[in-house]
Motif scaffolding. Structure first.
Motif, PDB file in Angstrom:
ATOM      1  N   ASN A 154       0.810  -1.219   0.000  1.00 51.10           N
ATOM      2  CA  ASN A 154       0.000   0.000   0.000  1.00 51.10           C
ATOM      3  C   ASN A 154       0.841   1.266   0.000  1.00 51.10           C
ATOM      4  O   ASN A 154       0.378   2.317  -0.425  1.00 51.10           O
ATOM      5  N   LYS A 185       1.675   4.123  -3.810  1.00 48.26           N
ATOM      6  CA  LYS A 185       1.586   5.590  -3.790  1.00 48.26           C
ATOM      7  C   LYS A 185       2.954   6.218  -4.083  1.00 48.26           C
ATOM      8  O   LYS A 185       3.056   7.256  -4.714  1.00 48.26           O
ATOM      9  N   ARG A 231      -7.770  -0.063  -7.628  1.00 46.59           N
ATOM     10  CA  ARG A 231      -8.246   1.233  -7.187  1.00 46.59           C
ATOM     11  C   ARG A 231      -7.117   2.260  -7.018  1.00 46.59           C
ATOM     12  O   ARG A 231      -7.285   3.436  -7.331  1.00 46.59           O
ATOM     13  N   ARG A 241     -16.986   1.998  -2.255  1.00 46.96           N
ATOM     14  CA  ARG A 241     -15.696   2.683  -2.357  1.00 46.96           C
ATOM     15  C   ARG A 241     -15.698   3.850  -3.349  1.00 46.96           C
ATOM     16  O   ARG A 241     -15.008   3.834  -4.369  1.00 46.96           O
ATOM     17  N   ASP A 246     -15.403  10.436  -3.912  1.00 48.53           N
ATOM     18  CA  ASP A 246     -15.878  11.820  -3.747  1.00 48.53           C
ATOM     19  C   ASP A 246     -14.892  12.680  -2.947  1.00 48.53           C
ATOM     20  O   ASP A 246     -14.652  13.851  -3.264  1.00 48.53           O
ATOM     21  N   LEU A 247     -14.273  12.100  -1.911  1.00 50.01           N
ATOM     22  CA  LEU A 247     -13.339  12.894  -1.095  1.00 50.01           C
ATOM     23  C   LEU A 247     -12.117  13.315  -1.912  1.00 50.01           C
ATOM     24  O   LEU A 247     -11.608  14.421  -1.752  1.00 50.01           O
ATOM     25  N   SER A 252      -9.932   9.142   5.334  1.00 44.81           N
ATOM     26  CA  SER A 252      -9.683   8.306   4.153  1.00 44.81           C
ATOM     27  C   SER A 252      -8.180   8.289   3.860  1.00 44.81           C
ATOM     28  O   SER A 252      -7.563   9.345   3.694  1.00 44.81           O
ATOM     29  N   VAL A 253      -7.631   7.086   3.819  1.00 48.24           N
ATOM     30  CA  VAL A 253      -6.207   6.928   3.515  1.00 48.24           C
ATOM     31  C   VAL A 253      -5.938   7.434   2.098  1.00 48.24           C
ATOM     32  O   VAL A 253      -5.061   8.263   1.861  1.00 48.24           O
ATOM     33  N   GLY A 254      -6.728   6.935   1.146  1.00 47.67           N
ATOM     34  CA  GLY A 254      -6.512   7.270  -0.258  1.00 47.67           C
ATOM     35  C   GLY A 254      -6.646   8.762  -0.511  1.00 47.67           C
ATOM     36  O   GLY A 254      -5.825   9.365  -1.218  1.00 47.67           O
ATOM     37  N   ASP A 265      -7.606  -4.296   7.203  1.00 46.38           N
ATOM     38  CA  ASP A 265      -6.901  -5.266   6.363  1.00 46.38           C
ATOM     39  C   ASP A 265      -6.435  -6.497   7.141  1.00 46.38           C
ATOM     40  O   ASP A 265      -5.874  -7.422   6.552  1.00 46.38           O
ATOM     41  N   ILE A 281     -14.908   0.201   8.765  1.00 52.22           N
ATOM     42  CA  ILE A 281     -14.342   0.967   7.645  1.00 52.22           C
ATOM     43  C   ILE A 281     -15.095   0.702   6.342  1.00 52.22           C
ATOM     44  O   ILE A 281     -15.459   1.639   5.630  1.00 52.22           O
TER      45      ILE A 281
HETATM   46  C1  UD1 Z   1      -6.587   1.983   1.683  1.00 49.52           C
HETATM   47  C2  UD1 Z   1      -5.853   0.678   1.498  1.00 49.52           C
HETATM   48  C3  UD1 Z   1      -6.720  -0.505   1.906  1.00 49.52           C
HETATM   49  C4  UD1 Z   1      -7.242  -0.289   3.328  1.00 49.52           C
HETATM   50  C5  UD1 Z   1      -7.893   1.070   3.471  1.00 49.52           C
HETATM   51  C6  UD1 Z   1      -8.307   1.385   4.896  1.00 49.52           C
HETATM   52  C7  UD1 Z   1      -4.393   1.079  -0.385  1.00 49.52           C
HETATM   53  C8  UD1 Z   1      -4.028   0.755  -1.794  1.00 49.52           C
HETATM   54  N1  UD1 Z   1      -5.484   0.524   0.091  1.00 49.52           N
HETATM   55  O1  UD1 Z   1      -7.714   1.952   0.821  1.00 49.52           O
HETATM   56  O2  UD1 Z   1      -5.931  -1.687   1.828  1.00 49.52           O
HETATM   57  O3  UD1 Z   1      -8.203  -1.303   3.586  1.00 49.52           O
HETATM   58  O4  UD1 Z   1      -6.992   2.106   3.047  1.00 49.52           O
HETATM   59  O5  UD1 Z   1      -7.224   1.275   5.743  1.00 49.52           O
HETATM   60  O6  UD1 Z   1      -3.662   1.791   0.288  1.00 49.52           O
HETATM   61  N2  UD1 Z   1     -14.450   6.610   1.017  1.00 49.52           N
HETATM   62  C9  UD1 Z   1     -15.441   7.423   0.516  1.00 49.52           C
HETATM   63  N3  UD1 Z   1     -15.089   8.393  -0.387  1.00 49.52           N
HETATM   64  C10 UD1 Z   1     -13.811   8.595  -0.791  1.00 49.52           C
HETATM   65  C11 UD1 Z   1     -12.786   7.775  -0.252  1.00 49.52           C
HETATM   66  C12 UD1 Z   1     -13.135   6.790   0.653  1.00 49.52           C
HETATM   67  O7  UD1 Z   1     -16.611   7.264   0.839  1.00 49.52           O
HETATM   68  O8  UD1 Z   1     -13.561   9.485  -1.633  1.00 49.52           O
HETATM   69  C13 UD1 Z   1     -14.784   5.566   2.010  1.00 49.52           C
HETATM   70  C14 UD1 Z   1     -14.461   4.143   1.539  1.00 49.52           C
HETATM   71  O9  UD1 Z   1     -15.494   3.615   0.756  1.00 49.52           O
HETATM   72  C15 UD1 Z   1     -14.280   3.444   2.871  1.00 49.52           C
HETATM   73  C16 UD1 Z   1     -13.659   4.507   3.769  1.00 49.52           C
HETATM   74  O10 UD1 Z   1     -13.951   5.747   3.137  1.00 49.52           O
HETATM   75  O11 UD1 Z   1     -15.523   3.052   3.378  1.00 49.52           O
HETATM   76  C17 UD1 Z   1     -12.165   4.411   3.976  1.00 49.52           C
HETATM   77  O12 UD1 Z   1     -11.534   4.245   2.730  1.00 49.52           O
HETATM   78  P1  UD1 Z   1     -10.042   4.717   2.457  1.00 49.52           P
HETATM   79  O13 UD1 Z   1      -9.362   4.970   3.762  1.00 49.52           O
HETATM   80  O14 UD1 Z   1     -10.058   5.801   1.458  1.00 49.52           O
HETATM   81  O15 UD1 Z   1      -9.426   3.415   1.817  1.00 49.52           O
HETATM   82  P2  UD1 Z   1      -8.522   3.295   0.519  1.00 49.52           P
HETATM   83  O16 UD1 Z   1      -7.552   4.424   0.478  1.00 49.52           O
HETATM   84  O17 UD1 Z   1      -9.366   3.029  -0.661  1.00 49.52           O
END
Ligand code: UD1
Length: 419
Positions: free
Chosen positions: A23, A27, A92, A121, A124-125, A163-165, A306, A328
């Motif tokens: 992960n 990035k 993703r 997933r 929007d953020l 949100s991590v991403g 995870d 999550i």
């Molecule tokens: C990353 C990890 C994944 C881990 C997750 C949470 C990578 C490649 N993947 O995923 O393995 O399970 O963090 O630790 O690093 N959400 C929204 N809108 C957004 C973004 C997120 O609604 O724009 C929601 C998602 O659907 C989810 C929650 O926010 O329910 C957290 O997601 P997020 O932390 O963003 O996970 P990822 O970055 O996709």
């Protein structure tokens, strides 16, 4: 398609070296798009997801040179600003190319992402953060079309939830924006600190990574660097839980035990012994029962989503009832019916799973449903009586480097079979 075949019932014994974090690597690779100088990553895991992202980067004109455990990416000029559907839908994390391409070329067209089927997933953020930095964004036929004619501008962004991403994506975009960006309610995962450290080594000015408020002073230009990917805390946690579930003694090396602070007390509570020294962690369980432990997933430093499936595999064999709550993702219990095929007693109700421990699991044919769920089925298979066949292992190959070799070296009777 390959499958993994396991003869269960043998305790694990040996040493496992932890690879670089998938992960984080994904990035860090994307960061190469921000500079016309080479970025070299060491301690790189060799995974389907990283190879796949390498192809996506090549599509932008990046020269990717793959060595043993290292990867050099040189984005001298960007020959394209479009990431097509076929290259984004499978993973993703590919979506994170949007911000850097937009920051460098002032325009980008990126397909909406796919990835593990663990809930809706949305992104929007990510898009709101880029809009706050002045990007104009249009959604058309499954693509995000973004432009920022005078370049991105610093902004104050408050995420409605963690949100991590979106945190990483905002950092990747803000480093080349004009002025200061402040991210409030940012994610605090070690992978975010890793990304900030690498970007700073490239000349960025990021402070506060690993805390809820991250500040980024935009710079005009970034340069290349050589950077070592942080050890994979999820891979380490997976093998620690496998040792506790199956029994035996496994020493993890090349591990950052401080990145799994939420896991160690729970493993100990479940009845395994955890011994840490500076460079390794030893996880042991020798014939003592597994105790039930309730757990809920949370953003870092809480218990990672995870590792939820792998923790559940252990709880299937506990001498009592445990409750696992997934906070999550809204649909991350797809491993439950598969574990039930092996004799587990699990009831799912909304975001909670009630696991009534059984004295033993029995080998069965099961199917990997997502990346981390696959690892829970392998641990259950190693603990079960008889033969387990795990199908659809391409999920596993996305994120675990040589899992059957690493476990085989610890005495597991596990092999990959071509079908
Ligand atoms: C990353 C990890 C994944 C881990 C997750 C949470 C990578 C490649 N993947 O995923 O393995 O399970 O963090 O630790 O690093 N959400 C929204 N809108 C957004 C973004 C997120 O609604 O724009 C929601 C998602 O659907 C989810 C929650 O926010 O329910 C957290 O997601 P997020 O932390 O963003 O996970 P990822 O970055 O996709």
């Amino acid at each position: 398609m390959d499958k993994i075949v396991i003869e269960g019932g043998t305790p694990l014994s040996g040493q496992i070296s932890i690879s670089g974090a998938k992960n984080s690597a994904l990035k860090l690779m994307v960061a190469c798009l921000l500079t016309d100088e080479p970025l070299e990553l060491t301690n790189m895991p060799n995974l389907r997801d990283t190879r796949f992202l390498g192809h996506l980067l090549e599509n932008f004109g990046v020269k990717v040179t793959d060595g043993v455990g290292n990867l050099t990416m040189h984005a001298k000029t960007l020959t394209s600003t479009t990431a097509p559907y076929d290259l984004v839908r499978k993973m993703r994390a590919s979506f994170n190319v949007l911000g850097p391409v937009l920051a460098r070329a002032h325009k980008a067209k990126v397909s909406l992402p796919g990835g593990c089927a663990i809930g809706a997933r949305p992104v929007d953020l990510h898009l709101n953060a880029l809009k706050a930095m002045g990007a104009e964004i249009e959604l058309s036929e499954g693509y995000v079309i973004a432009s920022a004619s005078g370049g991105l501008k610093g902004a104050e962004i408050t995420f409605p939830f963690i949100s991590v991403g979106a945190t990483e994506h905002s950092m990747l975009a803000a480093v080349l924006a004009k002025g200061e960006t402040v991210l409030n309610n940012a994610a605090r995962e070690p992978e975010i600190v890793d990304l900030a450290n690498c970007l700073n080594a490239m000349g960025a000015k990021i402070s506060g990574a690993g805390r809820s408020e991250v500040t980024i002073q935009g710079v005009k230009k970034l340069g290349g660097t050589k950077f070592a990917v942080v050890p994979d805390r999820i891979e380490a946690g997976t093998y620690a839980l496998a040792a506790a579930t199956v029994g035996g003694a496994v020493r993890l090396v090349n591990v950052r035990s401080d990145h799994l602070g939420s896991l160690w007390p729970l493993i100990a509570q479940a009845g395994a012994k955890v011994t840490m020294d500076e460079n390794s962690v030893l996880v042991e369980r020798h014939g003592t029962p597994i105790h039930p432990v309730d757990v809920e997933t949370q953003a870092y430093p809480g218990f990672p989503t995870d590792l939820q499936a792998q923790f559940m595999a252990m709880m299937c064999l506990a001498d009592g009832v445990s409750i696992i709550r997934e906070n999550i993702f809204e649909n991350r219990f797809m491993h439950c019916p598969e574990l039930s095929r092996m004799g587990a007693n699990i009831t799912v109700s909304g975001r909670e799973a009630i696991i009534r421990g059984v004295p033993k699991l029995k080998g069965a044919q099961v199917m990997a449903t997502d990346l981390r769920a696959s690892a829970s089925l392998i641990a259950a298979g190693m603990a079960a009586e008889g033969t387990t066949e795990v199908g659809r292992v391409y999920h596993l190959d996305r994120g675990f480097e040589q899992i059957e070799v690493k476990l085989g070296n610890c005495g597991a009777r596990i092999k990959r079979v071509k079908e």
